[in-house]
Design a protein around this motif. Sequence first.
Motif, PDB file in Angstrom:
ATOM      1  N   MET A   1      15.851 -25.476 -46.700  1.00  0.00           N
ATOM      2  CA  MET A   1      15.454 -24.544 -47.925  1.00  0.00           C
ATOM      3  C   MET A   1      15.769 -25.253 -49.300  1.00  0.00           C
ATOM      4  SD  MET A   1      16.292 -20.536 -48.300  1.00  0.00           S
ATOM      5  CE  MET A   1      15.712 -20.203 -46.675  1.00  0.00           C
ATOM      6  N   ILE A   2      14.654 -25.137 -50.191  1.00  0.00           N
ATOM      7  CA  ILE A   2      15.027 -25.793 -51.612  1.00  0.00           C
ATOM      8  C   ILE A   2      15.598 -24.847 -52.474  1.00  0.00           C
ATOM      9  CG2 ILE A   2      13.695 -26.741 -53.253  1.00  0.00           C
ATOM     10  CD1 ILE A   2      11.575 -27.517 -51.430  1.00  0.00           C
ATOM     11  N   ASP A   3      16.543 -25.232 -53.294  1.00  0.00           N
ATOM     12  CA  ASP A   3      17.357 -24.388 -54.040  1.00  0.00           C
ATOM     13  C   ASP A   3      16.271 -23.947 -55.192  1.00  0.00           C
ATOM     14  OD1 ASP A   3      19.091 -23.122 -55.673  1.00  0.00           O
ATOM     15  OD2 ASP A   3      20.491 -24.942 -55.971  1.00  0.00           O
ATOM     16  N   LEU A   4      16.189 -22.706 -55.329  1.00  0.00           N
ATOM     17  CA  LEU A   4      15.283 -22.437 -56.490  1.00  0.00           C
ATOM     18  C   LEU A   4      15.742 -22.466 -57.691  1.00  0.00           C
ATOM     19  CD1 LEU A   4      13.638 -18.857 -55.122  1.00  0.00           C
ATOM     20  CD2 LEU A   4      12.770 -21.126 -54.861  1.00  0.00           C
ATOM     21  N   ASN A   5      17.214 -22.571 -57.842  1.00  0.00           N
ATOM     22  CA  ASN A   5      17.868 -23.010 -59.165  1.00  0.00           C
ATOM     23  C   ASN A   5      17.312 -24.235 -59.738  1.00  0.00           C
ATOM     24  OD1 ASN A   5      19.363 -20.819 -59.374  1.00  0.00           O
ATOM     25  ND2 ASN A   5      20.942 -21.385 -57.915  1.00  0.00           N
ATOM     26  N   LEU A   6      16.704 -25.048 -58.959  1.00  0.00           N
ATOM     27  CA  LEU A   6      16.312 -26.295 -59.342  1.00  0.00           C
ATOM     28  C   LEU A   6      14.895 -26.207 -60.244  1.00  0.00           C
ATOM     29  CD1 LEU A   6      16.463 -28.720 -55.926  1.00  0.00           C
ATOM     30  CD2 LEU A   6      17.761 -28.799 -57.950  1.00  0.00           C
ATOM     31  N   LEU A   7      14.305 -25.038 -60.197  1.00  0.00           N
ATOM     32  CA  LEU A   7      13.065 -24.617 -61.149  1.00  0.00           C
ATOM     33  C   LEU A   7      13.653 -24.429 -62.406  1.00  0.00           C
ATOM     34  CD1 LEU A   7      11.234 -22.508 -58.681  1.00  0.00           C
ATOM     35  CD2 LEU A   7      10.798 -25.022 -59.005  1.00  0.00           C
ATOM     36  N   ARG A   8      14.948 -24.157 -62.469  1.00  0.00           N
ATOM     37  CA  ARG A   8      15.415 -23.859 -63.968  1.00  0.00           C
ATOM     38  C   ARG A   8      15.986 -24.961 -64.540  1.00  0.00           C
ATOM     39  NH1 ARG A   8      16.404 -18.497 -64.008  1.00  0.00           N
ATOM     40  NH2 ARG A   8      16.428 -17.300 -61.861  1.00  0.00           N
ATOM     41  N   THR A   9      16.000 -26.309 -63.994  1.00  0.00           N
ATOM     42  CA  THR A   9      16.520 -27.391 -64.269  1.00  0.00           C
ATOM     43  C   THR A   9      15.677 -28.738 -64.180  1.00  0.00           C
ATOM     44  OG1 THR A   9      17.966 -27.962 -62.415  1.00  0.00           O
ATOM     45  CG2 THR A   9      18.930 -26.614 -63.899  1.00  0.00           C
ATOM     46  N   GLN A  10      14.893 -28.821 -63.372  1.00  0.00           N
ATOM     47  CA  GLN A  10      13.986 -29.777 -63.237  1.00  0.00           C
ATOM     48  C   GLN A  10      12.471 -29.200 -63.457  1.00  0.00           C
ATOM     49  OE1 GLN A  10      14.762 -31.773 -59.440  1.00  0.00           O
ATOM     50  NE2 GLN A  10      16.805 -31.389 -59.671  1.00  0.00           N
ATOM     51  N   ILE A  71       8.212 -24.751 -51.380  1.00  0.00           N
ATOM     52  CA  ILE A  71       8.268 -23.561 -52.176  1.00  0.00           C
ATOM     53  C   ILE A  71       7.017 -22.923 -52.134  1.00  0.00           C
ATOM     54  CG2 ILE A  71       8.899 -22.593 -54.325  1.00  0.00           C
ATOM     55  CD1 ILE A  71      10.792 -25.023 -54.934  1.00  0.00           C
ATOM     56  N   ILE A  72       6.658 -21.644 -51.638  1.00  0.00           N
ATOM     57  CA  ILE A  72       5.505 -20.795 -51.744  1.00  0.00           C
ATOM     58  C   ILE A  72       5.770 -19.727 -52.429  1.00  0.00           C
ATOM     59  CG2 ILE A  72       4.093 -19.749 -50.081  1.00  0.00           C
ATOM     60  CD1 ILE A  72       4.616 -21.608 -48.125  1.00  0.00           C
ATOM     61  N   ALA A  73       4.916 -19.535 -53.486  1.00  0.00           N
ATOM     62  CA  ALA A  73       4.743 -18.456 -54.189  1.00  0.00           C
ATOM     63  C   ALA A  73       3.667 -17.558 -53.945  1.00  0.00           C
ATOM     64  CB  ALA A  73       4.829 -18.758 -55.650  1.00  0.00           C
ATOM     65  N   SER A  74       3.649 -16.379 -54.047  1.00  0.00           N
ATOM     66  CA  SER A  74       2.516 -15.341 -53.599  1.00  0.00           C
ATOM     67  C   SER A  74       2.568 -14.311 -54.531  1.00  0.00           C
ATOM     68  CB  SER A  74       2.343 -15.155 -52.283  1.00  0.00           C
ATOM     69  OG  SER A  74       1.073 -14.458 -52.003  1.00  0.00           O
ATOM     70  N   LYS A  75       1.423 -13.493 -54.788  1.00  0.00           N
ATOM     71  CA  LYS A  75       1.353 -12.455 -55.476  1.00  0.00           C
ATOM     72  C   LYS A  75       0.482 -11.216 -54.904  1.00  0.00           C
ATOM     73  CE  LYS A  75      -0.119 -16.123 -58.864  1.00  0.00           C
ATOM     74  NZ  LYS A  75      -0.538 -16.895 -57.763  1.00  0.00           N
ATOM     75  N   PHE A  76       0.856  -9.982 -55.502  1.00  0.00           N
ATOM     76  CA  PHE A  76       0.278  -8.892 -55.189  1.00  0.00           C
ATOM     77  C   PHE A  76      -0.211  -8.118 -56.209  1.00  0.00           C
ATOM     78  CE2 PHE A  76       4.371  -7.380 -56.301  1.00  0.00           C
ATOM     79  CZ  PHE A  76       4.233  -6.004 -56.756  1.00  0.00           C
ATOM     80  N   GLY A  77      -1.135  -7.251 -56.083  1.00  0.00           N
ATOM     81  CA  GLY A  77      -1.557  -6.529 -57.069  1.00  0.00           C
ATOM     82  C   GLY A  77      -3.266  -6.423 -57.113  1.00  0.00           C
ATOM     83  N   ILE A  78      -3.931  -7.544 -56.419  1.00  0.00           N
ATOM     84  CA  ILE A  78      -5.352  -7.833 -56.553  1.00  0.00           C
ATOM     85  C   ILE A  78      -5.669  -7.951 -54.989  1.00  0.00           C
ATOM     86  CG2 ILE A  78      -7.221  -9.158 -57.424  1.00  0.00           C
ATOM     87  CD1 ILE A  78      -5.992  -9.917 -59.677  1.00  0.00           C
ATOM     88  N   SER A  79      -6.437  -7.192 -54.442  1.00  0.00           N
ATOM     89  CA  SER A  79      -6.927  -7.372 -53.194  1.00  0.00           C
ATOM     90  C   SER A  79      -8.306  -8.118 -52.784  1.00  0.00           C
ATOM     91  CB  SER A  79      -7.021  -5.703 -52.506  1.00  0.00           C
ATOM     92  OG  SER A  79      -5.904  -4.987 -52.616  1.00  0.00           O
ATOM     93  N   PRO A  80      -8.246  -8.659 -51.931  1.00  0.00           N
ATOM     94  CA  PRO A  80      -9.594  -9.161 -51.441  1.00  0.00           C
ATOM     95  C   PRO A  80     -10.745  -8.386 -50.950  1.00  0.00           C
ATOM     96  CG  PRO A  80      -7.970  -9.392 -49.539  1.00  0.00           C
ATOM     97  CD  PRO A  80      -7.256  -8.891 -50.790  1.00  0.00           C
TER      98      PRO A  80
END
Length: 319
Positions: A1-10, A71-80
């Motif tokens: 699992m990739i450390d999400l803190n890397l998104l704050r430094t890299q 790292i997978i980002a998904s969103k909610f609030g708009i329906s298909p």
Amino acid sequence: MIDLNLLRTQRFLGLGCSTFGGSAATGVAKISLAKAFDQGIVYFDVARSYGYGQAEGIVGQFAQGKRDKMIIASKFGISPPPIPFKSLVLWGMRNIRKALPASRQTLAKAGVNALTKTQFTPQAAQSSLQTSLRELKTDYIDLFLLHESYYADCLRDDIREVLERAKEKGQIRAWGATLGERGCLQRQLSSSPLLEAVQFPFGQDTTYAQALGSATAIPIVYSVLNYYKSSGLLGRGDVLAEIKADFPGLHFINTLPELLLYLAFHQLQAGVMLSSMTTANNIDRNIFLFTECTRASPAEMQAVQTRLKSAMHLAPEMV
């Protein structure tokens, strides 16, 4: 699992998957995913509505056996849209390639209008999360974002409670929001730390610069190409020629969109820059620009940005 803190430094180049299952057929999407992953891209951006509801499933199939390396980002609030309409839109997008431009625009508009903007409620958040987990064939989503929200939506205690509970269960690792309006982004920047990640469109204003430098939330940038289309730079090959003549180090830049991408990549010190890429050449080119931008000096890129603003008739500093 990739450390999400890397998104704050890299710095990370992310693959935007909004067309997967829509204008990009499943086969094309799978090839793009494999090419991007093999080239070192680990951040993949989807949403419940992308590809008329199909994008998450495509990414989920690809992630099997390599989930801990993504790292997978998904969103909610708009329906298909409903299944029958989705099938009609997909058929039209893939088969009416020689239709009149007006017909293509009508079809695209119909597809956008079929997407349903839901209210941000605890029930919608919980339901969408469970659907996304099922479609992505995973036990967890790295970043779960409110899709095209207002900052006030993020302040709701009932929604926060659902998302925090999902974090405790390990269903999401972090949550945040897509804030498309600069006013909402300004509120996030001036408030006490709340969101762990904020996705916002590229720009050349002071609010954008402040958001990039914020230490409170992971910055995720999108829509560099859309910015170009609305910038007044379309067809301005003279601007690119003049800049390349004055800055010989940029001789490898082929188009103004590439120049804006290069500038955006250079400005990003940490976080994610999203780009929708569906061809091998596009992926290779963007990775090259992303890597090459570290060679440019801050002074040089500041001068280039000033030239672009001048060509667009923007003030040097614009809120």
